[in-house]
Design an enzyme around this catalytic site. Structure first.
Site, PDB file in Angstrom:
ATOM      1  N   GLU A  19      80.697  51.146  37.837  1.00 35.96           N
ATOM      2  CA  GLU A  19      80.220  50.931  36.530  1.00 35.96           C
ATOM      3  C   GLU A  19      80.935  50.227  35.652  1.00 35.96           C
ATOM      4  O   GLU A  19      82.211  50.731  35.594  1.00 35.96           O
ATOM      5  CB  GLU A  19      79.537  52.283  35.994  1.00 35.96           C
ATOM      6  N   ARG A 124      67.254  57.454  29.357  1.00 37.96           N
ATOM      7  CA  ARG A 124      66.854  57.698  27.816  1.00 37.96           C
ATOM      8  C   ARG A 124      67.729  57.212  26.659  1.00 37.96           C
ATOM      9  O   ARG A 124      67.307  56.748  25.862  1.00 37.96           O
ATOM     10  CB  ARG A 124      66.660  59.179  27.539  1.00 37.96           C
ATOM     11  N   ASP A 126      71.506  58.236  24.868  1.00 40.96           N
ATOM     12  CA  ASP A 126      72.175  59.525  24.007  1.00 40.96           C
ATOM     13  C   ASP A 126      71.698  59.419  22.508  1.00 40.96           C
ATOM     14  O   ASP A 126      71.049  58.146  22.128  1.00 40.96           O
ATOM     15  CB  ASP A 126      73.685  59.608  24.072  1.00 40.96           C
ATOM     16  N   HIS A 183      71.855  68.744  32.015  1.00 38.84           N
ATOM     17  CA  HIS A 183      72.038  67.831  30.933  1.00 38.84           C
ATOM     18  C   HIS A 183      72.226  69.011  29.701  1.00 38.84           C
ATOM     19  O   HIS A 183      71.516  69.952  29.582  1.00 38.84           O
ATOM     20  CB  HIS A 183      70.738  67.209  30.625  1.00 38.84           C
ATOM     21  N   ALA A 186      68.985  70.643  28.336  1.00 33.15           N
ATOM     22  CA  ALA A 186      68.027  71.438  29.266  1.00 33.15           C
ATOM     23  C   ALA A 186      68.622  72.942  29.035  1.00 33.15           C
ATOM     24  O   ALA A 186      69.665  73.396  29.120  1.00 33.15           O
ATOM     25  CB  ALA A 186      68.330  70.852  30.476  1.00 33.15           C
ATOM     26  N   LYS A 199      60.847  62.378  37.042  1.00 34.87           N
ATOM     27  CA  LYS A 199      61.326  61.049  37.064  1.00 34.87           C
ATOM     28  C   LYS A 199      60.993  60.443  38.355  1.00 34.87           C
ATOM     29  O   LYS A 199      60.586  59.307  38.519  1.00 34.87           O
ATOM     30  CB  LYS A 199      62.564  60.747  36.938  1.00 34.87           C
TER      31      LYS A 199
HETATM   32  C1  LIG Z   1      74.635  57.767  35.834  1.00 39.79           C
HETATM   33  C2  LIG Z   1      74.512  57.757  34.355  1.00 39.79           C
HETATM   34  C3  LIG Z   1      74.522  56.504  33.565  1.00 39.79           C
HETATM   35  C4  LIG Z   1      74.371  56.520  32.142  1.00 39.79           C
HETATM   36  N1  LIG Z   1      74.552  55.479  31.670  1.00 39.79           N
HETATM   37  C5  LIG Z   1      74.392  55.244  30.247  1.00 39.79           C
HETATM   38  C6  LIG Z   1      74.200  54.010  29.503  1.00 39.79           C
HETATM   39  O1  LIG Z   1      74.467  53.087  29.920  1.00 39.79           O
HETATM   40  N2  LIG Z   1      74.014  54.161  28.151  1.00 39.79           N
HETATM   41  C7  LIG Z   1      73.707  55.276  27.517  1.00 39.79           C
HETATM   42  O2  LIG Z   1      73.520  55.081  26.116  1.00 39.79           O
HETATM   43  N3  LIG Z   1      73.727  56.410  28.144  1.00 39.79           N
HETATM   44  C8  LIG Z   1      73.989  56.460  29.458  1.00 39.79           C
HETATM   45  N4  LIG Z   1      74.045  57.740  30.241  1.00 39.79           N
HETATM   46  C9  LIG Z   1      73.748  58.909  29.609  1.00 39.79           C
HETATM   47  C10 LIG Z   1      72.291  59.269  29.218  1.00 39.79           C
HETATM   48  O3  LIG Z   1      71.791  58.405  28.552  1.00 39.79           O
HETATM   49  C11 LIG Z   1      72.288  60.730  28.565  1.00 39.79           C
HETATM   50  O4  LIG Z   1      72.643  61.723  29.506  1.00 39.79           O
HETATM   51  C12 LIG Z   1      70.892  61.084  27.746  1.00 39.79           C
HETATM   52  O5  LIG Z   1      71.144  61.971  26.851  1.00 39.79           O
HETATM   53  C13 LIG Z   1      69.890  61.492  28.565  1.00 39.79           C
HETATM   54  O6  LIG Z   1      69.476  60.421  29.561  1.00 39.79           O
HETATM   55  P1  LIG Z   1      68.321  60.782  30.871  1.00 39.79           P
HETATM   56  O7  LIG Z   1      68.014  59.486  31.123  1.00 39.79           O
HETATM   57  O8  LIG Z   1      68.844  61.735  31.795  1.00 39.79           O
HETATM   58  O9  LIG Z   1      67.244  61.277  29.983  1.00 39.79           O
HETATM   59  P2  LIG Z   1      65.705  62.323  30.326  1.00 39.79           P
HETATM   60  O10 LIG Z   1      65.830  62.271  31.813  1.00 39.79           O
HETATM   61  O11 LIG Z   1      64.710  61.697  29.640  1.00 39.79           O
HETATM   62  O12 LIG Z   1      66.214  63.886  29.868  1.00 39.79           O
HETATM   63  C14 LIG Z   1      66.702  63.964  28.644  1.00 39.79           C
HETATM   64  C15 LIG Z   1      66.606  65.509  28.327  1.00 39.79           C
HETATM   65  O13 LIG Z   1      65.120  65.810  28.242  1.00 39.79           O
HETATM   66  C16 LIG Z   1      64.682  66.646  29.096  1.00 39.79           C
HETATM   67  N5  LIG Z   1      63.370  66.191  29.591  1.00 39.79           N
HETATM   68  C17 LIG Z   1      63.042  65.208  30.397  1.00 39.79           C
HETATM   69  N6  LIG Z   1      61.804  64.872  30.523  1.00 39.79           N
HETATM   70  C18 LIG Z   1      61.139  65.992  29.595  1.00 39.79           C
HETATM   71  C19 LIG Z   1      60.030  66.232  29.338  1.00 39.79           C
HETATM   72  N7  LIG Z   1      58.952  65.438  29.725  1.00 39.79           N
HETATM   73  N8  LIG Z   1      59.646  67.178  28.512  1.00 39.79           N
HETATM   74  C20 LIG Z   1      60.877  67.757  27.867  1.00 39.79           C
HETATM   75  N9  LIG Z   1      61.875  67.786  28.116  1.00 39.79           N
HETATM   76  C21 LIG Z   1      62.266  66.596  29.244  1.00 39.79           C
HETATM   77  C22 LIG Z   1      65.846  66.747  30.240  1.00 39.79           C
HETATM   78  O14 LIG Z   1      65.808  67.835  30.936  1.00 39.79           O
HETATM   79  C23 LIG Z   1      67.061  66.537  29.322  1.00 39.79           C
HETATM   80  O15 LIG Z   1      67.621  67.438  28.869  1.00 39.79           O
HETATM   81  C24 LIG Z   1      74.147  57.766  31.627  1.00 39.79           C
HETATM   82  C25 LIG Z   1      74.226  58.899  32.194  1.00 39.79           C
HETATM   83  C26 LIG Z   1      74.330  58.936  33.483  1.00 39.79           C
HETATM   84  C27 LIG Z   1      74.381  60.040  34.328  1.00 39.79           C
END
Ligand SMILES: Cc1cc2nc3c(=O)[nH]c(=O)nc-3n(C[C@H](O)[C@H](O)[C@H](O)COP(=O)(O)OP(=O)(O)OC[C@H]3O[C@@H](n4cnc5c(N)ncnc54)[C@H](O)[C@@H]3O)c2cc1C
Length: 317
Positions: A19, A124, A126, A183, A186, A199
Site C-alpha cells: 500500500e 469509513r 477515521d 476496531h 467497537a 460488510k
Molecule cells: C486495510 C486498511 C486500509 C485503510 N485505509 C485507509 C485509508 O486509505 N484512509 C483512511 O482514512 N483510513 C484508512 N483505514 C482506517 C479506517 O478508515 C479506520 O479504521 C476507520 O476508523 C474504520 O473504517 P472501517 O471501514 O473499518 O469502518 P466500519 O466498518 O464502518 O466500522 C467502523 C466502526 O463502526 C462499527 N460499525 C460498523 N457498522 C456498524 C453499524 N451498522 N452499526 C453500529 N456500528 C457499526 C464497527 O464495529 C467499527 O467500530 C484503513 C484501515 C485498514 C484496516
C-alpha cells in the site's frame, strides 16, 4: 483483474502486495515511483493507494487566520491510473465515506470504471484530527457497509437516482477492513465481527486486516470470522516497525498491542537505523509463518518508504 481472481490464479501460492500513500500536495510523483520501482521485481498483482481525510489548515492573511478545509494528499484515483499505466499492474483506490457525499462517491466510482480499475477498497475513514468521533459528511455514508452497498448496487446498474439498463456495468471487486484486535470503537471483537459480516453480506469480496505484530491475533481472528460464516479471503496487513516512536504511536493510533519481545528488542536499539533492522527481522519472521500457514496474500504497509519492504520481500518471496 479482480483481487479474488488473482488469488484463484495463484493456486495457493502467497502473493506479495503493498500500500502506498499519495504524496503531499505539490510534491513530485517521481518520488512515489522511486519507492515503487524496487518492489516491482516481487511482482505484486495489485497495489493499494490510500485516501487521506481532509483537515483544517490556518492561512495567515495579513495577521488574520483563515480556517480552510483541505485534503493534504489528494490524487488517489489519478495515482491509481498513472501506476496502472506505468507498471501494468492492478491498482486499488481506497474510497472513504468520510468527506464525500454519496453523489461524489458515485462520480468517483464512474471515473474508476472508465479507467479500468477493477477493485475498490471501501472504508469509513477515521475521524478528522479535530473530531473526537467520526462525523459523516452531510449526504454521505455513516458506515463502510453502506458504501459497500452503494458499490454493489452500481455493479448491478443501480445508480443513486436511477436504474440504468446497460451492457457496460461496473463489476468492482470490493475489499473491506478487518481488525484482529477489534476496531477501536467497537465494544467487543464479537460485535466488530458482526459488522464485518454485514460488510460481506452487503457484497464485500475480501478483507484486508489492520496491522498486527503477533500472528496468533490473526489466526484467532480468522477462526472467529469463519465461525461467524465470513468466508471471503482475509489478507493479513503487515507493517514493519521503523522508528522507536512507533512503540507508543502505533498502540495510540491503531489501538493494537505489541509483543513484549519486540518492545524489548526495539528498546535496546541505540539508533533508529537499528530499530529499522529489528522491524525488518520481526516482519520477516511474521511473514514466513503466515506464508507457511497458506495466507493468500501478504500485504505490506509501506508508508511511502520501500527499502524495508524490499528487504522483507527478498527474504520471504
Ligand atoms: C486495510 C486498511 C486500509 C485503510 N485505509 C485507509 C485509508 O486509505 N484512509 C483512511 O482514512 N483510513 C484508512 N483505514 C482506517 C479506517 O478508515 C479506520 O479504521 C476507520 O476508523 C474504520 O473504517 P472501517 O471501514 O473499518 O469502518 P466500519 O466498518 O464502518 O466500522 C467502523 C466502526 O463502526 C462499527 N460499525 C460498523 N457498522 C456498524 C453499524 N451498522 N452499526 C453500529 N456500528 C457499526 C464497527 O464495529 C467499527 O467500530 C484503513 C484501515 C485498514 C484496516
Amino acid at each position: 483483474m479482480k483481487v479474488t481472481d488473482h488469488i484463484i490464479k495463484a493456486k495457493g501460492e502467497t502473493l506479495f502486495s503493498f500500500e502506498i500513500i499519495p504524496p503531499v500536495k505539490g510534491r513530485n510523483i517521481n518520488e512515489l515511483y522511486n519507492n515503487i520501482d524496487p518492489l516491482m521485481e516481487f511482482k505484486p498483482p495489485f497495489i493499494d493507494v490510500t485516501t487521506s481525510r481532509e483537515e483544517y489548515v490556518y492561512i495567515d492573511r495579513n495577521g488574520l487566520l483563515d480556517k480552510k478545509l483541505t485534503r493534504m494528499r489528494p490524487g488517489t484515483v489519478g495515482i491509481c491510473a498513472s501506476i496502472k499505466h506505468k507498471y501494468d499492474v492492478d491498482t486499488i483506490p481506497h474510497v472513504l465515506c468520510g468527506g464525500f457525499t454519496k453523489e461524489e462517491t458515485e462520480y468517483l466510482l464512474v471515473d474508476c470504471h472508465y479507467l479500468g480499475i477493477d477493485n475498490i477498497m471501501a472504508l469509513r475513514g477515521d475521524a478528522m484530527k479535530e473530531e473526537k468521533y467520526f462525523e459523516p459528511s452531510k449526504g454521505g455514508h455513516i458506515y463502510a457497509s453502506d458504501l459497500v452497498k452503494q458499490i454493489h448496487h452500481l455493479n448491478t446498474g443501480q445508480y443513486l437516482h436511477e436504474v440504468i439498463e446497460t451492457d457496460n456495468c461496473a463489476d468492482f471487486c470490493i475489499g473491506v477492513a478487518g481488525y484482529p484486535e477489534k476496531h477501536m470503537e467497537a465494544p467487543s471483537l464479537k460485535t466488530d465481527l458482526k459488522w464485518l459480516k454485514k460488510k460481506v453480506d452487503e457484497g464485500a469480496h475480501y478483507v484486508v486486516t489492520q496491522m498486527f505484530f503477533d500472528n496468533n491475533k490473526y489466526f484467532e481472528f480468522v477462526e472467529a470470522a469463519r465461525a461467524m460464516d465470513i468466508n471471503v479471503p482475509i489478507i493479513p496487513g503487515i507493517k514493519p516497525i521503523a522508528v522507536k516512536r512507533h512503540l507508543h504511536l502505533l498502540p495510540q493510533v491503531f489501538r493494537i498491542d505489541l509483543p513484549q519481545d519486540l518492545i524489548d528488542s526495539v528498546d535496546s536499539c541505540k539508533s533508529n537505523k537499528e530499530v529499522r533492522q529489528v522491524g525488518i527481522e520481526w516482519a520477516i519472521e511474521q511473514s514466513k509463518e503466515l506464508k507457511e500457514a497458506g495466507v493468500p496474500v501478504l500485504h505490506y504497509y509501506s508508508m511511502g518508504k520501500s527499502d524495508n519492504i524490499k528487504a522483507i520481500a527478498e527474504a520471504v518471496f
